[in-house]
Motif scaffolding. Sequence first.
Motif, short mmCIF file in Angstrom:
data_model
loop_
_atom_site.label_atom_id
_atom_site.label_comp_id
_atom_site.label_asym_id
_atom_site.label_seq_id
_atom_site.Cartn_x
_atom_site.Cartn_y
_atom_site.Cartn_z
N PRO A 42 -10.37 -29.05 -17.34
CA PRO A 42 -10.57 -27.83 -16.55
C PRO A 42 -11.84 -27.92 -15.72
CG PRO A 42 -11.23 -27.45 -18.81
CD PRO A 42 -10.63 -28.83 -18.78
N GLU A 43 -11.80 -27.26 -14.57
CA GLU A 43 -12.97 -27.17 -13.71
C GLU A 43 -13.22 -25.70 -13.39
OE1 GLU A 43 -14.73 -28.71 -9.39
OE2 GLU A 43 -12.70 -29.29 -10.05
N VAL A 44 -14.42 -25.22 -13.70
CA VAL A 44 -14.77 -23.83 -13.42
C VAL A 44 -15.65 -23.80 -12.18
CG1 VAL A 44 -15.97 -21.77 -14.29
CG2 VAL A 44 -14.61 -23.18 -15.85
N TYR A 45 -15.19 -23.09 -11.13
CA TYR A 45 -16.00 -22.94 -9.93
C TYR A 45 -17.08 -21.89 -10.11
CZ TYR A 45 -11.96 -25.32 -7.84
OH TYR A 45 -10.95 -26.20 -7.54
N TYR A 46 -16.67 -20.74 -10.70
CA TYR A 46 -17.63 -19.65 -10.93
C TYR A 46 -17.01 -18.64 -11.90
CZ TYR A 46 -14.70 -17.37 -7.36
OH TYR A 46 -13.64 -16.86 -6.66
N ILE A 47 -17.82 -17.70 -12.35
CA ILE A 47 -17.37 -16.62 -13.23
C ILE A 47 -17.75 -15.30 -12.57
CG2 ILE A 47 -17.69 -15.53 -15.51
CD1 ILE A 47 -18.25 -18.30 -16.65
N ARG A 48 -16.85 -14.35 -12.62
CA ARG A 48 -17.11 -13.05 -12.01
C ARG A 48 -16.55 -11.94 -12.89
NH1 ARG A 48 -12.39 -11.08 -10.28
NH2 ARG A 48 -10.76 -12.41 -9.39
N VAL A 49 -16.78 -10.67 -12.46
CA VAL A 49 -16.17 -9.54 -13.15
C VAL A 49 -14.68 -9.53 -12.81
CG1 VAL A 49 -18.30 -8.21 -13.17
CG2 VAL A 49 -16.72 -7.98 -11.25
N PRO A 50 -13.85 -8.92 -13.66
CA PRO A 50 -12.40 -8.99 -13.42
C PRO A 50 -11.92 -8.22 -12.20
CG PRO A 50 -12.87 -8.48 -15.72
CD PRO A 50 -14.15 -8.35 -14.98
N ASN A 51 -12.61 -7.14 -11.83
CA ASN A 51 -12.14 -6.29 -10.74
C ASN A 51 -12.15 -7.06 -9.42
OD1 ASN A 51 -11.58 -4.29 -8.91
ND2 ASN A 51 -13.09 -2.83 -9.70
N PRO A 52 -11.02 -7.23 -8.78
CA PRO A 52 -10.98 -7.98 -7.51
C PRO A 52 -11.85 -7.34 -6.43
CG PRO A 52 -8.77 -7.70 -8.39
CD PRO A 52 -9.67 -6.85 -9.24
N GLU A 53 -12.05 -6.01 -6.50
CA GLU A 53 -12.90 -5.36 -5.51
C GLU A 53 -14.36 -5.80 -5.63
OE1 GLU A 53 -12.32 -1.22 -6.02
OE2 GLU A 53 -10.25 -1.23 -5.29
N SER A 54 -14.70 -6.36 -6.80
CA SER A 54 -16.08 -6.84 -7.01
C SER A 54 -16.10 -8.36 -7.12
CB SER A 54 -16.67 -6.21 -8.28
OG SER A 54 -16.63 -4.81 -8.22
N ALA A 55 -15.21 -9.00 -6.39
CA ALA A 55 -15.07 -10.46 -6.51
C ALA A 55 -16.32 -11.22 -6.10
CB ALA A 55 -13.87 -10.93 -5.66
N ASP A 56 -17.17 -10.58 -5.32
CA ASP A 56 -18.41 -11.25 -4.90
C ASP A 56 -19.50 -11.17 -5.96
OD1 ASP A 56 -17.29 -11.96 -2.49
OD2 ASP A 56 -18.01 -10.16 -1.45
N SER A 57 -19.25 -10.41 -7.04
CA SER A 57 -20.25 -10.24 -8.10
C SER A 57 -20.12 -11.40 -9.10
CB SER A 57 -20.06 -8.90 -8.81
OG SER A 57 -20.20 -7.83 -7.90
N LEU A 58 -20.81 -12.47 -8.83
CA LEU A 58 -20.74 -13.64 -9.70
C LEU A 58 -21.68 -13.46 -10.90
CD1 LEU A 58 -20.61 -16.50 -7.05
CD2 LEU A 58 -18.77 -15.05 -7.97
N LEU A 59 -21.27 -14.03 -12.01
CA LEU A 59 -21.99 -13.82 -13.27
C LEU A 59 -22.52 -15.14 -13.81
CD1 LEU A 59 -19.42 -11.48 -15.09
CD2 LEU A 59 -21.44 -10.79 -13.78
N VAL A 60 -23.72 -15.06 -14.37
CA VAL A 60 -24.27 -16.18 -15.15
C VAL A 60 -24.53 -15.74 -16.58
CG1 VAL A 60 -25.32 -17.29 -13.15
CG2 VAL A 60 -26.63 -15.58 -14.44
N ALA A 61 -24.23 -14.46 -16.87
CA ALA A 61 -24.42 -13.92 -18.22
C ALA A 61 -23.59 -12.65 -18.33
CB ALA A 61 -25.89 -13.62 -18.49
N ALA A 62 -23.26 -12.26 -19.56
CA ALA A 62 -22.51 -11.03 -19.80
C ALA A 62 -22.78 -10.56 -21.22
CB ALA A 62 -21.02 -11.23 -19.59
N TYR A 63 -22.67 -9.24 -21.43
CA TYR A 63 -22.86 -8.68 -22.76
C TYR A 63 -21.65 -8.96 -23.65
CZ TYR A 63 -27.13 -6.19 -21.52
OH TYR A 63 -28.42 -5.89 -21.15
N MET A 64 -21.89 -8.94 -24.94
CA MET A 64 -20.82 -9.12 -25.90
C MET A 64 -19.70 -8.11 -25.66
SD MET A 64 -22.89 -9.86 -29.46
CE MET A 64 -23.46 -8.18 -29.56
N ASN A 65 -18.48 -8.56 -25.82
CA ASN A 65 -17.26 -7.76 -25.71
C ASN A 65 -16.91 -7.39 -24.27
OD1 ASN A 65 -15.09 -6.87 -27.31
ND2 ASN A 65 -15.73 -4.74 -27.09
#
Length: 412
Positions: A42-65
């Motif tokens: 697998p190759e991961v380009y980036y991680i973001r929030v699930p909402n497509p309207e916020s597709a530009d919000s890339l994540l490098v960290a997230a809270y549990m759950n």
Amino acid sequence: MKNIKKKRYSQILISSLILFIGILSQACDDNPDKYVITDGIPEVYYIRVPNPESADSLLVAAYMNNTIALIGENLTSIKEMWFNDKKAILNSSFITYNTLLVNVPNEIPSVVSNKIYMITKNNDTIAYDFSVLVPAPIVSSISCEYAHDGDIATLYGDYFIDDPNVPLTISMAGNISVTEIISIEKTKIVFKIPNGSQKGYINVKSIYGTGRSKFQFRDDRGIILDWDTKDASGGWRAGKIANSNPEGISGNYVYFSGALKGDLSTWDEDNFSFNLWGIANGRPEGDLFAIPVDQAQLKFEVNVTQPWSACALQMIFTPWSTKDTNGYIADGVTPRGLWRPWESSGSYQTDGWITVSFPLKDFKYDHTGKALQVAGTGNYGGLTFFVYHGGIAGTDCTPYICIDNIRVVPIE
């Protein structure tokens, strides 16, 4: 080449959108047989929030759950996923070749590497930099808000983490430190109230930050009845008052005692009620509090020294002008809060004084437990407590129920 790559990312975004819509509609078929783990890496380009309207919000960290979306290629080759040393649950309905939605495990990592580990069908392990965020302590309640100095009390909440390198600490209002912590679990702390403790908020500090209590210790805001300076005189029943046997938590208290029948037939106002009628008690005209109902809660301290196993404590607000009548107790239309702490176990008794609370928006039942429309504003100028009915049969008992410091305070 640039146009080809742009087209590829557009296809990925469309695939993500289709998947997300499927999640919202809950129309996905969670059938593992339809998910075939593919070969490859697998190759991961980036991680973001699930909402497509916020597709530009890339994540490098997230809270549990929290739910996150991995965007890349060949993600169907992943058979396991780990965040630090905690395994995530993969849902086959939320995985495509280009997109994978997953909840960050709701467990605090024991070994922090700040990486996601993806294990493939062929047992290859691919690491991706990503941090799991642990919230600061959440301090929801305390066993008794009026506990005395030297008493043992319990804080309830979440994320109480005692790291060996950064020990958990508690400070009372006025920056008075707790010096004796008896035990620490993720959702509760048992400790001794330090000498000199004052009214105010309690802070709990862990390696992940500081959390302030959602309540005030020894909160004296919004006191309606304390039987020291404010009582229920003027009503047909002012309540039986005591200050010893058991010892009061803060001076005088009202108590209910006598025989209750488990078959819902008990009607004993003399031993199990008081009526605070605003007009008869000399209270200012209007409501007993100024907080919006949907933002308010009723609190009080209670000590049940003999087992209680029948009827409900009915907490009934009445208009300021109500007096010389008890018709509202069982009229089938006056809403009230009901407390049946014995319901789950069959019997209830406390180990000393505790604090209980009820959001006023939950004062929506009649005397039999039937749900009614919540009362509107302008109907809070009096207050009656009566142990009666409640709609659920119990067993015969002779409880001794002590109550003090009835107050309405904001929900924080």
